[in-house]
Design an enzyme around this catalytic site. Structure first.
Site: not given
Ligand code: EPU
Length: 423
Positions: A23, A92, A328, A399
């Site tokens: 990320n 995304r 979340i 992934r």
């Protein structure tokens, strides 16, 4: 379709190196568009999501040279402002390309980003659109594309109605080339955001406050090229720490930043998982007895939603009841069905809360990985379970975790891959 076959019930031992953070890498790749000069990136993880980001960047016209975990990107020749749906629809984080393309070219066309099952309604991008509008972009919809235009972006004050990691990063990056000052409030505070801001500041940006709830960006004319070392993946670190605790193993996790997983380590202190934390390593020692402890996922520095599935698996091995409250995402507890099939004692209270009663004996089963973090959770459950577990759809593990089977085998796990890793 590739799958893993795991013979569970073995203790693990040895050391495992943490790779660069997915990320963080997914943001620095599009950030390269902000500068016409070369950027070199090191400690790049070799995973599917990064491949997709590089395909998208390549399609825009960037030159990319990759050697092992190093990457050199030149975006000098990009002349296109349309994100190819063939790539953008698949992940995304393609939304992270929108701001840099808009800031550099004054225009961007893109499809709704795809590729994720954990949020309800395909995971919205309203905060991004609202933020770009605040920076002066005109927002249009053209068939299946969003079409954003702004001759020159202008600094603005924006308050995030809810805390979002990628929306914080997207507006921060975009505002770097806007005219005037932008103040972002109620920002996410994840370490990846600070790492991105530190890099951009080294290349001429004027960002203050990254890693706190208020970020101020004074727009500049130009961002230079430079070098960026991707920070260690804190979710890998936490996943491996939980794996060690759940399998009652002694494992050393290297090349990590224990400070980024403090929420987890503070719980380890409470539930009886012994560990030693250095500046860049974490030694998890065999836990004799693990006690239950409830969690509520929270934005950083709280307990990360991305560690919730592995932690839930750990709680199946703890003595007592724990409440797992996922705050979340709407669909991030659906995987518990897999744990029930394996013999876990879990009651679903509502889509956001489950109660886990432990310890429970888990048994190998044939399962499917629903998403990345649930996938690693199920893999940890398979390592604990007695008998054989077959996990298919392991693309959903690959992934985010580089060569996970090879690295687990080096710790002594009995895990086989059927099919090939397509990277
Ligand atoms: N949200 C909106 N509107 C928006 C954006 C987000 O309603 O425009 C909502 C989301 O639906 C969610 C909440 O805000 O309910 C928070 O999501 P956030 O935007 O913070 O998530 P994200 O930025 O899309 C990043 C990570 C996720 C991680 C979350 C939370 C990246 C590429 N992804 O997502 O990572 O779970 O922050 O920490 O940075 C993963 O690695 O498995 C993963 C899903």
């Amino acid at each position: 379709m590739s799958k893993f076959i795991i013979e569970g019930g073995r203790k693990l031992s040895g050391s495992i190196r943490v790779k660069g953070a997915k990320n963080a890498a997914l943001k620095i790749i599009p950030a390269a568009i902000l500068s016409k000069e070369k950027i070199s990136i090191s400690n790049l993880p070799k995973i599917e999501d990064i491949d997709k980001a590089l395909h998208l960047l390549n399609d825009l016209g960037a030159t990319i040279n990759q050697r092992g975990d190093r990457l050199e990107i030149s975006t000098a020749n990009i002349a296109k402002f349309e994100l190819n749906p063939e790539f953008a629809n698949k992940f995304r984080a393609s939304i992270m390309f929108v701001g840099p393309v808009l800031a550099r070219f004054g225009e961007v066309k893109f499809p709704h980003p795809g590729g994720c099952v954990i949020g309800a309604g395909g995971r919205p991008i309203d905060l991004f659109l609202e933020g770009f509008k605040c920076l002066g972009a005109e927002i249009g919809v053209d068939g299946n594309y969003y079409h954003l235009k702004a001759k020159k972006l202008k600094g603005c004050n924006y308050f995030f109605p809810l805390i979002s990691v990628t929306a914080t990063e997207a507006l921060m990056m975009t505002a770097v080339l806007a005219q005037g000052t932008t103040t972002l409030k109620n920002c996410a505070m994840e370490p990846e955001i600070k790492a991105l801001a530190d890099y951009l500041n080294e290349q001429g940006a004027k960002i203050k406050g990254a890693g706190t709830p208020t970020i101020t960006i004074e727009g500049v004319e130009k961002i230079s090229g430079g070098g960026f070392k991707i920070i260690p993946d804190r979710i890998e670190t936490g996943s491996f720490a939980i794996m060690a605790a759940a399998t009652k193993s002694n494992i050393t996790i290297t090349d990590c930043e224990p400070e980024h997983v403090q929420a987890l380590l503070s719980i380890f202190n409470k539930i009886g998982v012994p560990f030693e934390a250095g500046r860049d390593f974490l030694k998890i020692k065999e836990a004799k007895k693990i006690s239950s402890y409830s969690i509520k996922t929270h934005e950083y520095p709280g307990f990360p939603t991305d560690l919730q599935p592995p932690y839930t698996v750990l709680m199946t091995q703890a003595t007592g009841s724990s409440l797992i409250h996922e705050t979340i995402y709407d669909r991030r507890l659906l995987y518990v069905d897999n744990l029930l099939q394996m013999g876990a004692d879990i009651t679903m209270c509502d889509p956001h809360r489950v109660v886990v009663n432990g310890p429970a004996k888990l048994y190998g089963k044939k399962l499917t990985s629903p998403d990345l973090r649930a996938g690693i959770g199920i893999l940890i459950a398979a390592l604990i379970a007695s008998g054989q577990t077959e996990i298919d759809n392991i693309y959903q593990i690959d992934r985010g975790y580089e060569d996970i089977d090879g690295r687990l085998r080096s710790l002594g796990a009995d895990i086989k891959r059927i099919g090939t890793l397509n990277l």
